[in-house]
Design an enzyme around this catalytic site. Structure first.
Site, PDB file in Angstrom:
ATOM      1  N   TYR A 197      -0.768  -3.671  -4.807  1.00  0.00           N
ATOM      2  CA  TYR A 197       0.348  -3.905  -3.893  1.00  0.00           C
ATOM      3  C   TYR A 197       1.577  -3.114  -4.307  1.00  0.00           C
ATOM      4  CZ  TYR A 197       2.717  -7.364  -6.983  1.00  0.00           C
ATOM      5  OH  TYR A 197       3.369  -7.996  -8.008  1.00  0.00           O
ATOM      6  N   CYS A 198       2.409  -2.851  -3.323  1.00  0.00           N
ATOM      7  CA  CYS A 198       3.695  -2.189  -3.524  1.00  0.00           C
ATOM      8  C   CYS A 198       4.711  -2.973  -2.705  1.00  0.00           C
ATOM      9  CB  CYS A 198       3.625  -0.721  -3.107  1.00  0.00           C
ATOM     10  SG  CYS A 198       3.213  -0.479  -1.362  1.00  0.00           S
ATOM     11  N   GLY A 199       5.728  -2.342  -2.200  1.00  0.00           N
ATOM     12  CA  GLY A 199       6.738  -3.047  -1.424  1.00  0.00           C
ATOM     13  C   GLY A 199       6.242  -3.520  -0.074  1.00  0.00           C
TER      14      GLY A 199
END
Length: 121
Positions: free
Chosen positions: A81-83
């Site tokens: 995951y990222c933003g």
């Protein structure tokens, strides 16, 4: 955040090649007793400001360099995951090119995870 057309093209091309899930899908994995490695691919300062409890931090800038030493089993199931799910899609594509078969990008990213009810740190 408004993303540039070139970046969006890269992301959309990557998303056409990778596995993707959302928070509900990730929670279903956990409910089935699966325990994929949860990888936060955001920058150091983003991770330090908050992340999902138990997530490992391998930023997009270093994951390709470091993943094989830390997780040599290329069948390791992992949710990235990222933003918001854009950078993690690019990471998933690169890991797939490196032979990692269990890399899944989490659509919605940190924004969705913060509201998911999962424990945060």
């Amino acid at each position: 955040m408004v993303h540039s057309p070139g970046f969006l093209k890269l992301v959309n091309d990557a998303k056409a090649q990778i596995k993707e899930t959302n928070v509900a899908g990730y929670k279903e994995m956990l409910a089935r007793g699966e325990s994929p490695l949860l990888v936060d691919t955001r920058e150091d300062n983003e991770f330090a400001a908050g992340h999902v409890k138990g997530a490992v931090h391998l930023s997009r800038g270093t994951i390709e360099r470091d993943i094989e030493a830390k997780y040599p089993d290329k069948a390791t199931p992992m949710v990235l995951y990222c933003g918001g799910g854009f950078r993690s899609a690019l990471v998933a594509e690169n890991l797939q090119k490196m032979g990692y078969t269990g890399a899944i990008s989490l659509d919605g990213g940190w924004k969705a995870l913060k509201e998911s009810g999962l424990p945060l740190e």
